[in-house]
Write a protein that holds these residues in place. Structure first.
Motif, PDB file in Angstrom:
ATOM      1  N   TYR A 195       6.291  20.022   9.981  1.00  0.00           N
ATOM      2  CA  TYR A 195       6.768  20.817   8.853  1.00  0.00           C
ATOM      3  C   TYR A 195       5.546  21.237   8.050  1.00  0.00           C
ATOM      4  CZ  TYR A 195       9.728  22.621   5.191  1.00  0.00           C
ATOM      5  OH  TYR A 195      10.367  23.469   4.305  1.00  0.00           O
ATOM      6  N   LEU A 196       5.194  22.517   8.176  1.00  0.00           N
ATOM      7  CA  LEU A 196       3.923  23.021   7.619  1.00  0.00           C
ATOM      8  C   LEU A 196       4.148  23.872   6.381  1.00  0.00           C
ATOM      9  CD1 LEU A 196       1.882  24.087  10.776  1.00  0.00           C
ATOM     10  CD2 LEU A 196       2.127  21.820   9.741  1.00  0.00           C
ATOM     11  N   THR A 197       3.159  23.848   5.525  1.00  0.00           N
ATOM     12  CA  THR A 197       3.108  24.732   4.360  1.00  0.00           C
ATOM     13  C   THR A 197       1.815  25.519   4.419  1.00  0.00           C
ATOM     14  OG1 THR A 197       4.456  23.325   2.919  1.00  0.00           O
ATOM     15  CG2 THR A 197       2.935  24.848   1.845  1.00  0.00           C
ATOM     16  N   VAL A 198       1.928  26.838   4.353  1.00  0.00           N
ATOM     17  CA  VAL A 198       0.754  27.712   4.277  1.00  0.00           C
ATOM     18  C   VAL A 198       0.902  28.566   3.041  1.00  0.00           C
ATOM     19  CG1 VAL A 198       1.865  29.473   5.742  1.00  0.00           C
ATOM     20  CG2 VAL A 198      -0.612  29.450   5.498  1.00  0.00           C
ATOM     21  N   GLY A 199      -0.186  28.729   2.310  1.00  0.00           N
ATOM     22  CA  GLY A 199      -0.046  29.516   1.098  1.00  0.00           C
ATOM     23  C   GLY A 199      -1.306  29.635   0.266  1.00  0.00           C
ATOM     24  N   VAL A 200      -1.151  30.336  -0.836  1.00  0.00           N
ATOM     25  CA  VAL A 200      -2.240  30.593  -1.772  1.00  0.00           C
ATOM     26  C   VAL A 200      -1.738  30.281  -3.173  1.00  0.00           C
ATOM     27  CG1 VAL A 200      -3.809  32.332  -2.724  1.00  0.00           C
ATOM     28  CG2 VAL A 200      -3.160  32.420  -0.290  1.00  0.00           C
TER      29      VAL A 200
ATOM     30  N   SER B  63      -8.656  31.285  -6.271  1.00  0.00           N
ATOM     31  CA  SER B  63      -7.525  30.888  -5.435  1.00  0.00           C
ATOM     32  C   SER B  63      -7.874  29.735  -4.508  1.00  0.00           C
ATOM     33  CB  SER B  63      -7.034  32.081  -4.608  1.00  0.00           C
ATOM     34  OG  SER B  63      -8.073  32.573  -3.778  1.00  0.00           O
ATOM     35  N   VAL B  64      -6.881  28.883  -4.285  1.00  0.00           N
ATOM     36  CA  VAL B  64      -6.995  27.823  -3.284  1.00  0.00           C
ATOM     37  C   VAL B  64      -6.027  28.162  -2.157  1.00  0.00           C
ATOM     38  CG1 VAL B  64      -5.364  26.385  -4.599  1.00  0.00           C
ATOM     39  CG2 VAL B  64      -6.760  25.361  -2.806  1.00  0.00           C
ATOM     40  N   HIS B  65      -6.549  28.150  -0.942  1.00  0.00           N
ATOM     41  CA  HIS B  65      -5.774  28.500   0.242  1.00  0.00           C
ATOM     42  C   HIS B  65      -5.518  27.226   1.037  1.00  0.00           C
ATOM     43  CE1 HIS B  65      -6.799  33.013   0.219  1.00  0.00           C
ATOM     44  NE2 HIS B  65      -7.283  32.491  -0.909  1.00  0.00           N
ATOM     45  N   VAL B  66      -4.267  26.989   1.410  1.00  0.00           N
ATOM     46  CA  VAL B  66      -3.921  25.727   2.053  1.00  0.00           C
ATOM     47  C   VAL B  66      -3.110  25.943   3.326  1.00  0.00           C
ATOM     48  CG1 VAL B  66      -3.942  24.477  -0.141  1.00  0.00           C
ATOM     49  CG2 VAL B  66      -1.787  25.391   0.720  1.00  0.00           C
ATOM     50  N   LEU B  67      -3.331  25.059   4.266  1.00  0.00           N
ATOM     51  CA  LEU B  67      -2.493  24.902   5.454  1.00  0.00           C
ATOM     52  C   LEU B  67      -2.320  23.402   5.631  1.00  0.00           C
ATOM     53  CD1 LEU B  67      -1.046  25.883   8.030  1.00  0.00           C
ATOM     54  CD2 LEU B  67      -3.287  25.881   9.168  1.00  0.00           C
ATOM     55  N   GLU B  68      -1.126  22.903   5.347  1.00  0.00           N
ATOM     56  CA  GLU B  68      -0.903  21.461   5.308  1.00  0.00           C
ATOM     57  C   GLU B  68       0.437  21.109   5.947  1.00  0.00           C
ATOM     58  OE1 GLU B  68      -3.124  19.384   4.146  1.00  0.00           O
ATOM     59  OE2 GLU B  68      -4.465  20.711   3.001  1.00  0.00           O
ATOM     60  N   HIS B  69       0.528  19.895   6.468  1.00  0.00           N
ATOM     61  CA  HIS B  69       1.834  19.382   6.878  1.00  0.00           C
ATOM     62  C   HIS B  69       2.351  18.488   5.766  1.00  0.00           C
ATOM     63  CE1 HIS B  69       0.907  15.123   7.883  1.00  0.00           C
ATOM     64  NE2 HIS B  69      -0.320  15.589   8.086  1.00  0.00           N
TER      65      HIS B  69
END
Length: 205
Positions: free
Chosen positions: A196-201, A131-137
């Motif tokens: 505007y953020l995106t958090v996810g797996v 899995s790749v875990h991300v927290l990005e705008h």
């Protein structure tokens, strides 16, 4: 002068802007579920280090800025997790195929010049199902704000070392061969071109 700004000033600004209790909650959420050997692209000043789960045993850190790596030294030394700096470029990882259990990227996909190549590299080094875990705008969903982001992006790229305001993190992951598992995108801390953020797996197919 711009090179000096990027190497000596910007890492301190990023470290200051992206730390604190508000961001800690998001980092805690983003890193949840990581285990084993993890590669982190855009390691920066190590702001994620205190939030690595206990199940993480080794982190391969990829960070191009020497000043940022120096800022990370205390956080790394205080962590029970082994951290190895392995490279400067997320698009060229010096790791074997299927050598990592997980990957981590926070506020990094916006800046990597060849972001597609970087995500393909993560796909290559992840074990099947990793899995790749991300927290990005990224790009706002509403046209008025997206127009503002597009207008500001040229200056943003100059003063934030290539940072884009209009990239779509979830779309980039899907395009690189990842299946989205848990993704949330929303404004955080009010509506602004940067919030505007995106958090996810996502998992490697």
């Amino acid at each position: 002068m711009l090179g000096l700004y990027r190497e000596y000033v910007l890492p301190h600004l990023v470290d200051r802007l992206l730390r604190g209790s508000g961001w800690d909650r998001w980092r805690e959420r983003t890193t949840q579920g990581l285990a084993g050997t993890v590669v982190e692209i855009g390691f920066g000043s190590g702001l994620n280090v205190p939030h690595y789960p206990d199940d993480v045993t080794l982190v391969y850190a990829v960070e191009p800025a020497l000043r940022a790596r120096r800022l990370a030294a205390t956080r790394v030394s205080e962590s029970p997790v082994e951290v190895r700096h392995i490279g400067l470029d997320g698009a060229r990882l010096p790791l074997a195929d299927e050598s990592c259990d997980g990957a981590l990227s926070t506020f990094t996909l916006c800046t990597i010049p060849d972001v597609t190549a970087a995500l393909e590299e993560l796909h290559r080094v992840l074990r099947p199902g990793g899995s790749v875990h991300v927290l990005e705008h990224g790009a706002a969903p509403d046209r008025p704000m997206l127009a503002v982001q597009r207008a500001l992006e040229p200056a943003q790229k100059v003063f934030a070392d290539g940072c884009h305001l209009t990239r779509d993190p979830a779309g980039l992951l899907q395009g690189a061969g990842f299946d989205l598992q848990e993704v949330e995108s929303r404004y955080v801390g009010g509506r602004s071109p940067w919030n505007y953020l995106t958090v996810g797996v996502a998992t490697a197919r």
